[in-house]
Each structure stands twice: as structure tokens, then as C-alpha cells.
Design a protein around this motif. Structure first.
Motif, PDB file in Angstrom:
ATOM      1  N   HIS A   1     -53.627  13.118-102.848  1.00 36.40           N
ATOM      2  CA  HIS A   1     -52.930  14.402-102.698  1.00 36.40           C
ATOM      3  C   HIS A   1     -51.623  14.298-101.919  1.00 36.40           C
ATOM      4  O   HIS A   1     -50.958  15.319-101.694  1.00 36.40           O
ATOM      5  N   ARG A   2     -51.237  13.095-101.519  1.00 29.92           N
ATOM      6  CA  ARG A   2     -50.063  12.955-100.644  1.00 29.92           C
ATOM      7  C   ARG A   2     -48.781  13.490-101.290  1.00 29.92           C
ATOM      8  O   ARG A   2     -47.992  14.192-100.647  1.00 29.92           O
ATOM      9  N   ALA A   3     -48.548  13.198-102.549  1.00 26.52           N
ATOM     10  CA  ALA A   3     -47.322  13.647-103.211  1.00 26.52           C
ATOM     11  C   ALA A   3     -47.278  15.172-103.308  1.00 26.52           C
ATOM     12  O   ALA A   3     -46.243  15.802-103.059  1.00 26.52           O
ATOM     13  N   VAL A   4     -48.419  15.775-103.658  1.00 27.41           N
ATOM     14  CA  VAL A   4     -48.489  17.232-103.736  1.00 27.41           C
ATOM     15  C   VAL A   4     -48.274  17.860-102.368  1.00 27.41           C
ATOM     16  O   VAL A   4     -47.579  18.880-102.233  1.00 27.41           O
ATOM     17  N   GLN A   5     -48.858  17.253-101.339  1.00 30.01           N
ATOM     18  CA  GLN A   5     -48.692  17.781 -99.987  1.00 30.01           C
ATOM     19  C   GLN A   5     -47.228  17.796 -99.571  1.00 30.01           C
ATOM     20  O   GLN A   5     -46.742  18.782 -99.005  1.00 30.01           O
ATOM     21  N   ARG A   6     -46.520  16.709 -99.839  1.00 30.46           N
ATOM     22  CA  ARG A   6     -45.104  16.657 -99.477  1.00 30.46           C
ATOM     23  C   ARG A   6     -44.312  17.716-100.227  1.00 30.46           C
ATOM     24  O   ARG A   6     -43.442  18.390 -99.659  1.00 30.46           O
ATOM     25  N   GLU A   7     -44.602  17.885-101.501  1.00 29.08           N
ATOM     26  CA  GLU A   7     -43.877  18.850-102.320  1.00 29.08           C
ATOM     27  C   GLU A   7     -44.132  20.278-101.841  1.00 29.08           C
ATOM     28  O   GLU A   7     -43.191  21.074-101.689  1.00 29.08           O
TER      29      GLU A   7
ATOM     30  N   ALA B   1     -66.031  32.420-103.566  1.00 25.47           N
ATOM     31  CA  ALA B   1     -66.034  32.123-105.005  1.00 25.47           C
ATOM     32  C   ALA B   1     -64.849  32.737-105.720  1.00 25.47           C
ATOM     33  O   ALA B   1     -64.976  33.381-106.757  1.00 25.47           O
ATOM     34  N   GLN B   2     -63.652  32.488-105.169  1.00 30.49           N
ATOM     35  CA  GLN B   2     -62.440  33.035-105.775  1.00 30.49           C
ATOM     36  C   GLN B   2     -61.864  32.139-106.862  1.00 30.49           C
ATOM     37  O   GLN B   2     -61.120  32.591-107.723  1.00 30.49           O
ATOM     38  N   GLY B   3     -62.165  30.859-106.805  1.00 29.24           N
ATOM     39  CA  GLY B   3     -61.609  29.910-107.757  1.00 29.24           C
ATOM     40  C   GLY B   3     -60.641  28.975-107.074  1.00 29.24           C
ATOM     41  O   GLY B   3     -59.885  29.379-106.173  1.00 29.24           O
ATOM     42  N   ALA B   4     -60.627  27.713-107.484  1.00 33.49           N
ATOM     43  CA  ALA B   4     -59.856  26.673-106.797  1.00 33.49           C
ATOM     44  C   ALA B   4     -58.353  26.880-106.853  1.00 33.49           C
ATOM     45  O   ALA B   4     -57.617  26.301-106.050  1.00 33.49           O
ATOM     46  N   ASP B   5     -57.877  27.698-107.803  1.00 35.14           N
ATOM     47  CA  ASP B   5     -56.439  27.920-107.908  1.00 35.14           C
ATOM     48  C   ASP B   5     -55.999  29.240-107.268  1.00 35.14           C
ATOM     49  O   ASP B   5     -54.916  29.750-107.544  1.00 35.14           O
ATOM     50  N   SER B   6     -56.828  29.788-106.379  1.00 37.70           N
ATOM     51  CA  SER B   6     -56.542  31.102-105.782  1.00 37.70           C
ATOM     52  C   SER B   6     -55.341  31.080-104.842  1.00 37.70           C
ATOM     53  O   SER B   6     -54.649  32.090-104.698  1.00 37.70           O
ATOM     54  N   TYR B   7     -55.106  29.957-104.169  1.00 34.91           N
ATOM     55  CA  TYR B   7     -54.011  29.862-103.208  1.00 34.91           C
ATOM     56  C   TYR B   7     -53.246  28.568-103.446  1.00 34.91           C
ATOM     57  O   TYR B   7     -53.858  27.509-103.639  1.00 34.91           O
ATOM     58  N   PRO B   8     -51.920  28.622-103.417  1.00 35.26           N
ATOM     59  CA  PRO B   8     -51.146  27.388-103.586  1.00 35.26           C
ATOM     60  C   PRO B   8     -51.545  26.289-102.609  1.00 35.26           C
ATOM     61  O   PRO B   8     -51.581  25.114-102.965  1.00 35.26           O
ATOM     62  N   PHE B   9     -51.859  26.646-101.341  1.00 32.54           N
ATOM     63  CA  PHE B   9     -52.156  25.573-100.383  1.00 32.54           C
ATOM     64  C   PHE B   9     -53.480  24.883-100.652  1.00 32.54           C
ATOM     65  O   PHE B   9     -53.757  23.825-100.105  1.00 32.54           O
ATOM     66  N   TRP B  10     -54.325  25.436-101.522  1.00 32.91           N
ATOM     67  CA  TRP B  10     -55.562  24.743-101.887  1.00 32.91           C
ATOM     68  C   TRP B  10     -55.290  23.546-102.787  1.00 32.91           C
ATOM     69  O   TRP B  10     -56.200  22.747-103.043  1.00 32.91           O
ATOM     70  N   ALA B  11     -54.068  23.408-103.272  1.00 31.31           N
ATOM     71  CA  ALA B  11     -53.720  22.213-104.050  1.00 31.31           C
ATOM     72  C   ALA B  11     -53.555  20.988-103.165  1.00 31.31           C
ATOM     73  O   ALA B  11     -53.445  19.858-103.662  1.00 31.31           O
ATOM     74  N   ASN B  12     -53.568  21.179-101.832  1.00 30.73           N
ATOM     75  CA  ASN B  12     -53.404  20.066-100.901  1.00 30.73           C
ATOM     76  C   ASN B  12     -54.649  19.201-100.742  1.00 30.73           C
ATOM     77  O   ASN B  12     -54.613  18.182-100.040  1.00 30.73           O
TER      78      ASN B  12
END
Length: 426
Positions: A390-396, A355-366
Motif C-alpha cells: 500500500h506504500r504507493a497509494v499511501q503516498r498518493e 458494515a459500510q463497505g471497504a470503499d466508503s472512505y478514501p483513506f480506507w485505501a491506505n
């Protein structure tokens, strides 16, 4: 198979292929140091498991092949690691490397087996018993920070005997441990991409001058196993890849239930359970970072017996990108292996079990971040849509994390950086 064995200081063993080519650290008959004018660079492989080997093996290979003016040394802590390392090297290059066995005396090793089940007792003991050997090299390359104990002790003894310490991260993750304050003791950092440099600088671990962006050397060492088949049919394959940290990993709180539910969707998916290799090496796990201790649950027998699941808790496939290359869908928590999976953009799901929060790690944006099994099951059916979203975010994020350059490999860039730095006076 080892040959031409000679014992050096504190028992360090040379395993060079020819007695006529014994490296400079070996003793002669009068037990004096042999002299060499070449710079001596040690690649240290001191972990108890072999999962970190591929992160520096190809750089070592390239240094030995393209910089003969440098003596390239492989120091291995046990036979399994040496075997895995040799498997990754071309035969011609293997013969250009001086091999050093850093393993402990068998009795001492056996005594340390009990504390080693909880703490890295053997790793620390190997560092201590081979300390004088480490002082004989000009540079020490490592993928973990326990080697910094050597630097501290050598400095206390005699500052002139301290080699340059290079750090190559064993992954490209975003956890706080990836930017541990002790990493500031390394002299130089060979990093996968701009993200890691930015974070190292932001955390006060290194200056930009101490960092070299080289790419992800593991991509050079390990060829993706895209032609292998693990199941009888061609249903989409889910990879469940929980970490071992007892506070952050999803396995302790919900893993067995999740695996049961996923494999129950046998008409939709095949499932590979391939955790971090350290998860099943111990039954009791301690997190010094979070001061948490937990007993690791086993895989339920009835789940492991199902036809649409592959359970692997110990093989080299856990860390040689076999499964990350093969799977269609990734489910994980805090493992940086997700970036190896995202070498080709594909759907990802992340479990925030702490329960850290969805924005805890940059790679969770994938991909979507969920807090429990029910949330994940509600989303997994739309995996193709999730991937597209999420494809565009993954590439970035991948490009920011890993500076992949097919024209000039990470191994070449890493070897060149080491050669240039070691060749500098002073």
C-alpha cells in the motif's frame, strides 16, 4: 498565570500581560469601548477538550509575529485549553497575543455540567454569553462549526457587526461530517490540500475562491516525539486508535475483545491503546448524524495490566502526534489521525464495524479493511507485506490530502491568507 485581568462585555476577561497593553475590547473606567485602528482577528478555542488547539495555534502564532498591524486575539473556553495553547507558543510570540478568558461563571458552569455530559451545553453557553465581544472583531477563526451560532445571532441583530468567519478543519478526514452543509456559512476555508478543496466544492459548501490551500498547520505546532520509549523491548508497536462516534467506532462492538487479542500476541507486538480523546470523556455517546446512542465500554482491567500494552485515555499524547509518530502499525476505523500516522508511509488496517463497505472512505485505501476481530488477526502477522503493498497509494493519498511544503509552512501560508483577506475593503 493570569495577570492584569479586566472584565469586558458579558464577563469576557482580558488576560494581557500588561495593563498598559489592554486590548480594544476591554472596558475603561467609564465602561466605553477603547478604539483601535488595527484589524482585530480572534482565534476561538471553545471546545471542552484541547485536541483541536494544534490545528490553528501555529497560524495564530505566525500572524502575531509577522503581521503586527493586526491585533491577534486568543479566546479560550477553559484553563486547560489555555495551558495547552500556551505550551505550543514561543514565549516572545505569546506576549504579542491578547488573551481573552471566555469561561463561564463557576456556578453557571456547574449547572451546565449535567447536560454537558451529553450535549455541548457549555460550548454553546460560552458563545451566547460572549456574543457582544465577538461582534467587536473583524475576523473569527475556528476549528469547529458551533461558532456559527454566533454568526446567525449577530446577523439577526445587526449585519454590520458580523465578523468574517474562517474555518480550519481539525483534521483531514473523509467522513460526511467533514463536509456538513452548515460549513457553507463560513466565509473562508483554510484547507490542508486539494482533496479538501475538491470535496468542499463538490458538496456545495464553498467556491474555489473561498478556499485557500495552506497545508496541515498541526505539523508546524507539534514536533514528532520520535525519541521516546514506551516499552522495555523493541518489538513492533501497534497503535489502536478507535473513534468516539457510537455508530462508526469499532470500540463499542469489538474494541475490548480486539485489545485483548492483540495484547495476547505478546511475543510479537507491543500495543498502544490511544483512542480519540473524546471517547473516554463521556460514558454515554450520542451520534446526531446517525441517531444512535451507546454506552462506552471500559478497558478490561486484566488487559490494561499486561506488560506489552500502554493504555492512554486522557493525556495530551492522544492528540499531539506522540503515538502516531512512534507506532509501526496503525489500526483504526474512521479517525483522520491516520493521515498524521502516514506522514511516513507505514502499514494500516481499518475496521468497518458498521458494515459500510471497504470503499466508503478514501483513506480506507491506505490498507486492508476488515469487518471483525478474526479477519484482522488473520492479516496482522503480514503487516510488513501489507505496508509494502500500500506504500504507493499511501503516498498518493497523503499528497492529495495534505499539501506539505517544507519551504513554506502551513502557518506562514495561513497567516498570509488571513492578513490578505482581512485587509481587503468591505
Amino acid at each position: 498565570m493570569r495577570s492584569a485581568v479586566k472584565k469586558g462585555i458579558n464577563g469576557a476577561t482580558c488576560t494581557s500581560q500588561s495593563c498598559s497593553e489592554l486590548p480594544a475590547f476591554c472596558f475603561g473606567s467609564d465602561e466605553s469601548w477603547l478604539v483601535t485602528d488595527r484589524k482585530r482577528v480572534l482565534f476561538l478555542f471553545n471546545h471542552d477538550a484541547a485536541h483541536q488547539v494544534a490545528h490553528s495555534a501555529s497560524i495564530m502564532s505566525e500572524l502575531a509575529a509577522s503581521h503586527p498591524q493586526i491585533e491577534t486575539i486568543a479566546g479560550t473556553g477553559n484553563a486547560a485549553i489555555e495551558a495547552q495553547l500556551r505550551n505550543l507558543l514561543p514565549a516572545l510570540v505569546e506576549d504579542r497575543i491578547h488573551w481573552v478568558d471566555l469561561s463561564l461563571d463557576p456556578l453557571y458552569d456547574a449547572i451546565l455540567s449535567v447536560p454537558n455530559a451529553v450535549l455541548p451545553a457549555k460550548r454553546l453557553a460560552r458563545l451566547r454569553t460572549n456574543e457582544d465581544f465577538f461582534s467587536s472583531v473583524d475576523a473569527l477563526i475556528s476549528t469547529e462549526r458551533t461558532c456559527l451560532r454566533v454568526k446567525e445571532r449577530l446577523r439577526a441583530k445587526n449585519a454590520s457587526d458580523v465578523p468574517l468567519f474562517f474555518y480550519i478543519p481539525h483534521g483531514a478526514g473523509d467522513r460526511s461530517v467533514a463536509y456538513h452543509p452548515s460549513l457553507a456559512q463560513f466565509d473562508f476555508h483554510l484547507l490542508s490540500g486539494k482533496k479538501i478543496v475538491d470535496e468542499m466544492v463538490a458538496h456545495g459548501i464553498a467556491t474555489k475562491d473561498q478556499c485557500r490551500i495552506i497545508g496541515y498547520a498541526k505539523f508546524d505546532a507539534v514536533a514528532p516525539a520520535t525519541n521516546r520509549r514506551f516499552f522495555k523491548d523493541d518489538k513492533p508497536v501497534i497503535l489502536y486508535n478507535p473513534h468516539f462516534d457510537p455508530h462508526l467506532s469499532s470500540w463499542y462492538t469489538m474494541g475490548p475483545q480486539l485489545l485483548d487479542e492483540l495484547t495476547g500476541l505478546s511475543d510479537q507486538f507491543n500495543v498502544i491503546f490511544a483512542p480519540h480523546v473524546m471517547l473516554f470523556r463521556k460514558k454515554l455517546h450520542i451520534s446526531p448524524e446517525y441517531r444512535v446512542m451507546r454506552v462506552r465500554p471500559d478497558v478490561p482491567n486484566e488487559v490494561a495490566a499486561r506488560e506489552n500494552v500502554l493504555v492512554d485515555t486522557a493525556s495530551p499524547a492522544l492528540f499531539d502526534m506522540t503515538y502516531t509518530s512512534f507506532a509501526d502499525i496503525y489500526i483504526g476505523d474512521v479517525s483522520s489521525q491516520v493521515y498524521e500516522f502516514l506522514r511516513s508511509p507505514k502499514p494500516c488496517f481499518f475496521i468497518d464495524s458498521a458494515a459500510q463497505g471497504a470503499d466508503s472512505y478514501p483513506f480506507w485505501a491506505n490498507g486492508p479493511v476488515v469487518g471483525n476481530v478474526r479477519e484482522l488477526l488473520d492479516k496482522i502477522g503480514a503487516w510488513q507485506e501489507v505496508g509494502a503493498q500500500h506504500r504507493a497509494v499511501q503516498r498518493e493519498l497523503f499528497q492529495y490530502t495534505i499539501d506539505h511544503n517544507p519551504a513554506r509552512s502551513a502557518s506562514q501560508r495561513g497567516a498570509q491568507a488571513i492578513a490578505q483577506i482581512v485587509g481587503q475593503p468591505g
